[in-house]
Design a protein around this motif. Structure first.
Motif, PDB file in Angstrom:
ATOM      1  N   ARG A 170     -21.009  -4.587  -3.613  1.00 32.59           N
ATOM      2  CA  ARG A 170     -19.710  -4.513  -2.943  1.00 32.59           C
ATOM      3  C   ARG A 170     -18.851  -5.741  -3.248  1.00 32.59           C
ATOM      4  O   ARG A 170     -19.337  -6.862  -3.247  1.00 32.59           O
ATOM      5  CB  ARG A 170     -19.900  -4.430  -1.424  1.00 32.59           C
ATOM      6  N   LYS A 171     -17.561  -5.483  -3.493  1.00 33.08           N
ATOM      7  CA  LYS A 171     -16.572  -6.546  -3.681  1.00 33.08           C
ATOM      8  C   LYS A 171     -15.652  -6.522  -2.470  1.00 33.08           C
ATOM      9  O   LYS A 171     -15.057  -5.489  -2.152  1.00 33.08           O
ATOM     10  CB  LYS A 171     -15.783  -6.331  -4.970  1.00 33.08           C
ATOM     11  N   GLU A 219     -14.133  -2.705  -2.055  1.00 36.23           N
ATOM     12  CA  GLU A 219     -13.431  -1.889  -3.049  1.00 36.23           C
ATOM     13  C   GLU A 219     -14.256  -0.650  -3.379  1.00 36.23           C
ATOM     14  O   GLU A 219     -15.463  -0.735  -3.556  1.00 36.23           O
ATOM     15  CB  GLU A 219     -13.195  -2.703  -4.320  1.00 36.23           C
ATOM     16  N   CYS A 258     -12.867  -6.549   0.237  1.00 33.61           N
ATOM     17  CA  CYS A 258     -11.515  -6.010   0.209  1.00 33.61           C
ATOM     18  C   CYS A 258     -10.794  -6.302   1.522  1.00 33.61           C
ATOM     19  O   CYS A 258      -9.703  -5.823   1.754  1.00 33.61           O
ATOM     20  CB  CYS A 258     -11.606  -4.501  -0.034  1.00 33.61           C
ATOM     21  N   GLN A 281      -5.770   0.080   3.587  1.00 36.48           N
ATOM     22  CA  GLN A 281      -5.608  -0.702   2.352  1.00 36.48           C
ATOM     23  C   GLN A 281      -6.184   0.039   1.146  1.00 36.48           C
ATOM     24  O   GLN A 281      -6.175  -0.480   0.034  1.00 36.48           O
ATOM     25  CB  GLN A 281      -6.313  -2.061   2.487  1.00 36.48           C
ATOM     26  N   CYS A 286      -9.391   0.912   0.914  1.00 38.56           N
ATOM     27  CA  CYS A 286     -10.744   0.384   0.717  1.00 38.56           C
ATOM     28  C   CYS A 286     -11.760   1.189   1.525  1.00 38.56           C
ATOM     29  O   CYS A 286     -11.409   2.014   2.347  1.00 38.56           O
ATOM     30  CB  CYS A 286     -10.789  -1.081   1.144  1.00 38.56           C
ATOM     31  N   CYS A 314      -8.947  -1.290   7.132  1.00 38.74           N
ATOM     32  CA  CYS A 314      -9.585  -1.288   5.810  1.00 38.74           C
ATOM     33  C   CYS A 314      -9.187  -0.038   5.024  1.00 38.74           C
ATOM     34  O   CYS A 314      -8.758  -0.121   3.882  1.00 38.74           O
ATOM     35  CB  CYS A 314     -11.100  -1.372   5.992  1.00 38.74           C
ATOM     36  N   GLN A 339     -16.785   7.738  -3.379  1.00 37.35           N
ATOM     37  CA  GLN A 339     -16.351   6.429  -3.876  1.00 37.35           C
ATOM     38  C   GLN A 339     -16.925   5.302  -3.030  1.00 37.35           C
ATOM     39  O   GLN A 339     -17.051   4.185  -3.506  1.00 37.35           O
ATOM     40  CB  GLN A 339     -14.831   6.330  -3.867  1.00 37.35           C
ATOM     41  N   CYS A 340     -17.270   5.591  -1.794  1.00 37.56           N
ATOM     42  CA  CYS A 340     -17.788   4.562  -0.886  1.00 37.56           C
ATOM     43  C   CYS A 340     -19.312   4.591  -0.784  1.00 37.56           C
ATOM     44  O   CYS A 340     -19.964   3.567  -0.938  1.00 37.56           O
ATOM     45  CB  CYS A 340     -17.180   4.744   0.500  1.00 37.56           C
ATOM     46  N   CYS A 367      -1.487   4.151  -1.200  1.00 36.68           N
ATOM     47  CA  CYS A 367      -2.894   3.946  -0.868  1.00 36.68           C
ATOM     48  C   CYS A 367      -3.398   5.122  -0.048  1.00 36.68           C
ATOM     49  O   CYS A 367      -2.704   5.606   0.833  1.00 36.68           O
ATOM     50  CB  CYS A 367      -3.080   2.656  -0.078  1.00 36.68           C
ATOM     51  N   CYS A 387       0.828  -1.194   0.000  1.00 37.30           N
ATOM     52  CA  CYS A 387       0.000   0.000   0.000  1.00 37.30           C
ATOM     53  C   CYS A 387       0.871   1.255   0.000  1.00 37.30           C
ATOM     54  O   CYS A 387       0.583   2.216  -0.693  1.00 37.30           O
ATOM     55  CB  CYS A 387      -0.914  -0.012   1.223  1.00 37.30           C
TER      56      CYS A 387
END
Length: 129
Positions: free
Chosen positions: A39-40, A71, A42, A55, A57, A52, A30-31, A23, A18
């Protein structure tokens, strides 16, 4: 038998990677503009919001049964252009150029076929973590 140090080592590697790719905590748009069912994952079970975000995310534990660490939507040139493809409202016509779209004060993204490339922006005020 797996060593107890393996989870720690994995986290160190993730944080190290990261750092290499810089990162950053994703923007609220974006969230919050991502539907929970899209949601995917992460993260991993028990991840904290700080881990989180570290990372790169998104984290939201308010909806049960979906990933809490997920993500983010892709960043766009302007924050008000960040939205799911299904939310795009056409602001142009087939073949419109980025310049023509900008004259209309709309967003342009041609990375996904079969959806509007020139679309109306959404106010950033409705974005939150």
């Amino acid at each position: 038998m797996v060593s107890r140090g393996v989870p720690f080592l994995v986290m160190v590697v993730i944080l190290g990677l990261c750092t290499l790719v810089e990162c950053q905590k994703p923007s609220p748009c974006q969230c919050s503009r991502l539907s929970p069912h899209n949601r995917k994952n992460c993260g991993y079970p028990g991840i904290t919001s700080e881990q989180c975000f570290a990372q790169g995310c998104c984290f939201n534990s308010s909806v049960p049964g979906v990933p809490w660490c997920f993500e983010p939507l892709p960043m766009q040139e302007m924050e008000q252009c960040v939205m799911e493809v299904s939310e795009r409202k056409n602001c142009g016509f087939p073949g419109i150029s980025p310049e023509e779209c900008a004259v209309r004060l709309c967003c342009f993204s041609n990375t996904i076929p079969q959806v509007p490339w020139c679309f109306f922006p959404k106010p950033v005020a409705d974005c939150h973590y």
